[in-house]
Design a protein around this motif. Structure first.
Motif, mmCIF file in Angstrom:
data_model
loop_
_atom_site.group_PDB
_atom_site.id
_atom_site.type_symbol
_atom_site.label_atom_id
_atom_site.label_comp_id
_atom_site.label_asym_id
_atom_site.label_seq_id
_atom_site.Cartn_x
_atom_site.Cartn_y
_atom_site.Cartn_z
ATOM 1 N N PRO A 87 65.649 49.267 33.701
ATOM 2 C CA PRO A 87 66.027 48.279 32.681
ATOM 3 C C PRO A 87 66.185 46.897 33.286
ATOM 4 O O PRO A 87 66.798 46.743 34.346
ATOM 5 C CB PRO A 87 67.354 48.822 32.141
ATOM 6 N N PRO A 88 65.637 45.871 32.642
ATOM 7 C CA PRO A 88 65.690 44.519 33.204
ATOM 8 C C PRO A 88 67.096 43.960 33.238
ATOM 9 O O PRO A 88 67.899 44.194 32.332
ATOM 10 C CB PRO A 88 64.795 43.714 32.256
ATOM 11 N N ASP A 89 67.404 43.232 34.294
ATOM 12 C CA ASP A 89 68.702 42.583 34.457
ATOM 13 C C ASP A 89 68.502 41.071 34.492
ATOM 14 O O ASP A 89 69.008 40.383 35.371
ATOM 15 C CB ASP A 89 69.373 43.073 35.742
ATOM 16 N N GLY A 90 67.712 40.574 33.573
ATOM 17 C CA GLY A 90 67.428 39.148 33.538
ATOM 18 C C GLY A 90 66.181 38.875 32.723
ATOM 19 O O GLY A 90 65.553 39.787 32.183
ATOM 20 N N LYS A 91 65.811 37.609 32.648
ATOM 21 C CA LYS A 91 64.671 37.204 31.849
ATOM 22 C C LYS A 91 63.390 37.203 32.677
ATOM 23 O O LYS A 91 63.410 37.343 33.895
ATOM 24 C CB LYS A 91 64.913 35.800 31.281
ATOM 25 N N ARG A 92 62.265 37.024 31.997
ATOM 26 C CA ARG A 92 60.977 36.880 32.668
ATOM 27 C C ARG A 92 61.030 35.662 33.584
ATOM 28 O O ARG A 92 61.369 34.558 33.144
ATOM 29 C CB ARG A 92 59.883 36.703 31.614
ATOM 30 N N PRO A 93 60.733 35.835 34.866
ATOM 31 C CA PRO A 93 60.854 34.706 35.792
ATOM 32 C C PRO A 93 59.713 33.705 35.635
ATOM 33 O O PRO A 93 58.633 34.041 35.153
ATOM 34 C CB PRO A 93 60.790 35.383 37.165
ATOM 35 N N LYS A 94 59.982 32.479 36.011
ATOM 36 C CA LYS A 94 58.938 31.460 36.079
ATOM 37 C C LYS A 94 58.335 31.533 37.473
ATOM 38 O O LYS A 94 58.856 30.970 38.423
ATOM 39 C CB LYS A 94 59.519 30.073 35.801
ATOM 40 N N LEU A 147 59.101 42.755 32.530
ATOM 41 C CA LEU A 147 60.350 43.144 31.888
ATOM 42 C C LEU A 147 60.561 44.653 31.840
ATOM 43 O O LEU A 147 61.408 45.147 31.096
ATOM 44 C CB LEU A 147 60.422 42.545 30.481
ATOM 45 N N HIS A 148 59.814 45.389 32.656
ATOM 46 C CA HIS A 148 60.098 46.805 32.870
ATOM 47 C C HIS A 148 60.789 47.003 34.212
ATOM 48 O O HIS A 148 60.774 48.115 34.764
ATOM 49 C CB HIS A 148 58.820 47.639 32.816
ATOM 50 N N HIS A 149 61.420 45.928 34.731
ATOM 51 C CA HIS A 149 62.027 46.013 36.066
ATOM 52 C C HIS A 149 63.393 45.363 36.093
ATOM 53 O O HIS A 149 63.626 44.319 35.474
ATOM 54 C CB HIS A 149 61.100 45.378 37.100
ATOM 55 N N GLU A 150 64.284 45.982 36.844
ATOM 56 C CA GLU A 150 65.677 45.554 36.880
ATOM 57 C C GLU A 150 65.884 44.276 37.685
ATOM 58 O O GLU A 150 66.540 43.340 37.228
ATOM 59 C CB GLU A 150 66.549 46.675 37.461
ATOM 60 N N THR A 151 65.332 44.221 38.884
ATOM 61 C CA THR A 151 65.644 43.101 39.763
ATOM 62 C C THR A 151 64.651 41.957 39.595
ATOM 63 O O THR A 151 63.503 42.151 39.196
ATOM 64 C CB THR A 151 65.632 43.546 41.231
ATOM 65 N N GLU A 152 65.109 40.770 39.913
ATOM 66 C CA GLU A 152 64.234 39.606 39.844
ATOM 67 C C GLU A 152 63.069 39.743 40.818
ATOM 68 O O GLU A 152 61.945 39.331 40.529
ATOM 69 C CB GLU A 152 65.021 38.331 40.152
ATOM 70 N N GLN A 153 63.328 40.340 41.989
ATOM 71 C CA GLN A 153 62.263 40.524 42.976
ATOM 72 C C GLN A 153 61.156 41.410 42.427
ATOM 73 O O GLN A 153 59.967 41.116 42.595
ATOM 74 C CB GLN A 153 62.840 41.113 44.275
ATOM 75 N N ASP A 154 61.534 42.509 41.770
ATOM 76 C CA ASP A 154 60.532 43.394 41.172
ATOM 77 C C ASP A 154 59.743 42.662 40.092
ATOM 78 O O ASP A 154 58.523 42.837 39.968
ATOM 79 C CB ASP A 154 61.201 44.627 40.563
ATOM 80 N N ARG A 155 60.426 41.856 39.306
ATOM 81 C CA ARG A 155 59.748 41.135 38.223
ATOM 82 C C ARG A 155 58.786 40.096 38.775
ATOM 83 O O ARG A 155 57.675 39.918 38.262
ATOM 84 C CB ARG A 155 60.780 40.495 37.281
ATOM 85 N N ARG A 156 59.196 39.392 39.807
ATOM 86 C CA ARG A 156 58.317 38.377 40.403
ATOM 87 C C ARG A 156 57.069 39.007 41.019
ATOM 88 O O ARG A 156 55.988 38.428 40.993
ATOM 89 C CB ARG A 156 59.071 37.568 41.465
#
Length: 303
Positions: A87-94, A147-156
């Motif tokens: 589960p995501p812990d933040g928004k879609r990163p830029k 947005l299928h990832h919890e950490t910002e690092q995974d999302r980036r």
């Protein structure tokens, strides 16, 4: 069957797909997925897909593996990406878009890098670049969505063009996004353990379609998940969604309806981009029909 034997079987398959065929982000290039088996159920990549022509990529960010991608150099597009949903812990990163140097250079850096200007010719020849999507009529469609990832690092780490396919905006911003949100909701509500997801594409059956005469356009998107551990008190309405479920989505409003019918009562903004939910067995049967090969996405059907 061991991982090694399974990979050897895949490499020995008849080559039927050939016609279609911030921080530091690291991507590891090898002959198999041995460094990132963890992203596949029971550490087993899909079987029945010929290895020749495709490049396994273990995507790594800040010294941790994040997901796995099967990439085709000639068509500058992935066949699928595999990941573990959280589960995501933040928004879609830029995040600036990135490329994989090791696809371009035999001794290229293992660190995925932000595109520079001008783009090196070796990079252009080996993979998709940002210019391919400019004025193409297509968006950059994530196979592994941020947005299928919890950490910002995974999302980036998902913002690499090796994880991207040309996707129509009305699919990407409409029914396909609804599907991604639906899968996330089911994971949070009913899945007790790990959910493995594989999302990929199906090429056009006749003539390949391209953007910029370089990057293959999929006719359909598909996705499947495996959640072997789930709530024992599943509502009756949810029981068909576990332990596996799948879907196929249209990426062309003019495609036939043999796999995904058009809903004539749908809003004009999404008509022609429907997503059909189905069992894992149905998806694998469609892949078998379309690609003329027997594909198993999850070892033991996630049992």
């Amino acid at each position: 069957m061991s991982h090694k034997k399974m990979l050897q079987c895949s490499m020995g398959s008849v080559l039927l797909l050939l016609p279609w065929f911030g921080g530091l982000v690291l991507g590891e290039i090898s002959k198999d997925f041995s460094q990132c088996f963890d992203f596949f159920y029971k550490e087993t990549p899909p079987t029945g897909i010929p290895a020749e022509g495709y490049q396994p990529v273990c995507q790594r960010y800040q010294n941790q593996y994040r997901f796995a991608t099967l990439y085709h150099r000639q068509h500058r597009s992935p066949l699928y990406s595999a990941y573990k949903l959280s589960p995501p812990d933040g928004k879609r990163p830029k995040q600036a878009w990135m490329y994989e140097p090791q696809l371009a250079f035999s001794r290229g850096s293992s660190e995925m890098q932000i595109f520079s200007t001008p783009v090196d010719q070796n990079v252009k020849e080996s993979q998709a670049v940002k210019a391919d999507y400019k004025n193409s009529g297509f968006t950059r469609g994530h196979l592994n969505p941020s947005l299928h990832h919890e950490t910002e690092q995974d999302r980036r780490a998902t913002f690499t063009l090796t994880n991207i396919v040309p996707q129509r905006a009305r699919s990407n911003n409409g029914p396909w996004t609804v599907l991604e949100q639906e899968v996330l909701t089911k994971f949070k509500a009913f899945c007790n353990g790990t959910m493995h997801v594989i999302t990929g594409v199906m090429p056009y059956e006749s003539e390949p379609q391209w953007i910029n005469n370089r990057v293959s356009v999929p006719e359909y998107m598909w996705s499947a998940y495996c959640c072997p551990s789930f709530r024992s008190d599943l509502p009756m309405s949810e029981q068909r969604f576990f332990p596996t479920y799948a879907a196929v989505g249209r990426n062309d409003p003019n495609s036939g309806e043999e796999f995904v019918p058009v809903n004539v009562t749908a809003k004009p903004s999404v008509r022609g981009y429907e997503v059909r939910r189905m069992s894992l067995e149905e998806l694998e049967d469609i892949l078998r029909q379309r690609l003329d090969m027997t594909i198993t996405l999850f070892n033991g059907q996630c049992q």
